[in-house]
Design a protein around this motif. Structure first.
Motif, mmCIF file in Angstrom:
data_model
loop_
_atom_site.group_PDB
_atom_site.id
_atom_site.type_symbol
_atom_site.label_atom_id
_atom_site.label_comp_id
_atom_site.label_asym_id
_atom_site.label_seq_id
_atom_site.Cartn_x
_atom_site.Cartn_y
_atom_site.Cartn_z
ATOM 1 N N VAL A 149 2.825 10.396 4.294
ATOM 2 C CA VAL A 149 4.237 10.021 4.221
ATOM 3 C C VAL A 149 4.934 10.304 5.552
ATOM 4 C CG1 VAL A 149 6.459 10.657 3.177
ATOM 5 C CG2 VAL A 149 4.462 10.244 1.726
ATOM 6 N N SER A 152 0.805 -1.224 0.000
ATOM 7 C CA SER A 152 0.000 0.000 0.000
ATOM 8 C C SER A 152 0.837 1.272 0.000
ATOM 9 C CB SER A 152 -0.925 0.006 1.221
ATOM 10 O OG SER A 152 -0.165 -0.012 2.425
ATOM 11 N N SER A 153 2.173 1.154 -0.053
ATOM 12 C CA SER A 153 3.007 2.349 0.034
ATOM 13 C C SER A 153 4.187 2.252 -0.930
ATOM 14 C CB SER A 153 3.531 2.533 1.467
ATOM 15 O OG SER A 153 4.381 3.662 1.547
ATOM 16 N N ARG A 169 4.228 7.787 8.174
ATOM 17 C CA ARG A 169 4.961 6.535 7.951
ATOM 18 C C ARG A 169 6.443 6.691 8.283
ATOM 19 N NH1 ARG A 169 5.058 1.545 6.015
ATOM 20 N NH2 ARG A 169 6.482 0.888 4.354
ATOM 21 N N GLN A 178 11.425 6.145 -2.317
ATOM 22 C CA GLN A 178 10.522 7.232 -1.944
ATOM 23 C C GLN A 178 10.226 8.092 -3.163
ATOM 24 O OE1 GLN A 178 11.881 9.614 1.355
ATOM 25 N NE2 GLN A 178 10.055 10.873 1.417
ATOM 26 N N TYR A 190 9.394 2.590 1.169
ATOM 27 C CA TYR A 190 9.803 1.377 1.877
ATOM 28 C C TYR A 190 11.297 1.147 1.705
ATOM 29 C CZ TYR A 190 9.715 -0.761 -2.781
ATOM 30 O OH TYR A 190 9.954 -1.044 -4.104
#
Length: 286
Positions: free
Chosen positions: A233, A46-47, A236, A71, A50
């Motif tokens: 962001v 989902s992102s 996270r 990113q 990482y």
């Protein structure tokens, strides 16, 4: 040699790699993590933000490894997925016959993430920036800005200042007399920029507001290269459950002017900072 993602089955070989570095008296910061799991920024469906860990395999042995962080960035006005190559460690630290491992890792990272950058390499004379220069990378120095709050403690401990017996004696005298504190106050006053500070409100360790989305888009217009830092962001990157991150948002009235992430570190026998207490602004936007 081949490079593969770090798996649980690799842990014994990684421990053997670290033991070889330890026997060569390589400092503890130059070791591979002895866990295949990533606690911070673990891969997620989902992102797009990482991290991944990779290891250099040489038969049954591990000869090095690195971390690749993914990113989204604003690059010249549009969004690109960019990789951050960091933490490369090679057995060359203990045995120069493995000097080629660094080149092998860099080439692998460039294949996995063609848009790649490095940061915080310790100066242009270090092995990694020299390798990057040989590969025709663009290298730039990043200024180190600092403010000294307790001058007497700093001049008594900062290794880069206390390089000779005469300097140590002089600095101890400045600390005892109070001249060090006065001198740094004058220096900071000369460097300070005056600006409107009325009606500013600072909120500590709250949620990042949705207004961060507009702020990152607005500031990206004046930068050619800037990490995308929306509210999602930031949550996270710097979760509230992680106590080391001090999160601050700054307002004038109800208008968000900026935010900052700080850490407060008590150093222990640091090569650069001895046993000083260091506050660091590690990320910000305004």
């Amino acid at each position: 040699m081949h490079i593969e993602p770090y798996m649980m089955a690799d842990v014994p070989a990684v421990r053997a790699f670290n033991a070889r570095l330890a026997s060569a008296r390589v400092p503890t910061q130059f070791r591979l993590a002895e866990s295949a799991s990533i606690d911070w920024l673990a891969p997620s469906d989902s992102s797009t933000l990482y991290q991944e860990q990779f290891l250099v395999h040489d038969g049954a042995e591990i000869r090095g490894g690195y971390v690749l962080k993914h990113q989204e960035f604003f690059v010249a006005g549009h969004t690109e997925n960019v990789g951050f190559y960091h933490g490369p460690i090679s057995e060359a630290l203990a045995d120069r016959s493995f000097a080629h491992v660094g080149t092998v890792m860099l080439r692998d990272a460039m294949k996995r993430s063609p848009r790649l950058y490095c940061l915080g390499m310790g100066g242009l004379t270090q092995p990694l920036p020299r390798m990057l220069a040989a590969a025709s990378w663009q290298l730039d120095l990043v200024p180190f800005h600092f403010r000294i709050c307790n001058a007497a403690r700093v001049v008594r401990q900062l290794p880069s200042l206390r390089t000779t017996p005469i300097r140590r004696l002089a600095l101890d005298s400045l600390a005892l007399s109070g001249a060090a504190q006065i001198g740094f106050r004058i220096l900071h006053a000369a460097r300070s920029r005056s600006g409107r500070r009325d009606n500013l409100r600072v909120v500590h360790n709250d949620e990042f507001p949705q207004a961060c989305d507009g702020l990152t888009e607005a500031t990206a217009l004046v930068h050619r290269f800037a990490a995308q830092r929306t509210a999602a962001v930031l949550e996270r990157l710097y979760p509230r459950k992680e106590p080391k991150f001090h999160r601050m948002t700054i307002y004038r009235g109800d208008h968000l002017l900026g935010w900052a992430i700080c850490v407060d570190t008590k150093m222990q026998d640091s090569r650069h900072f001895a046993n000083l207490r260091i506050g660091s602004i590690i990320d910000c936007d305004a």
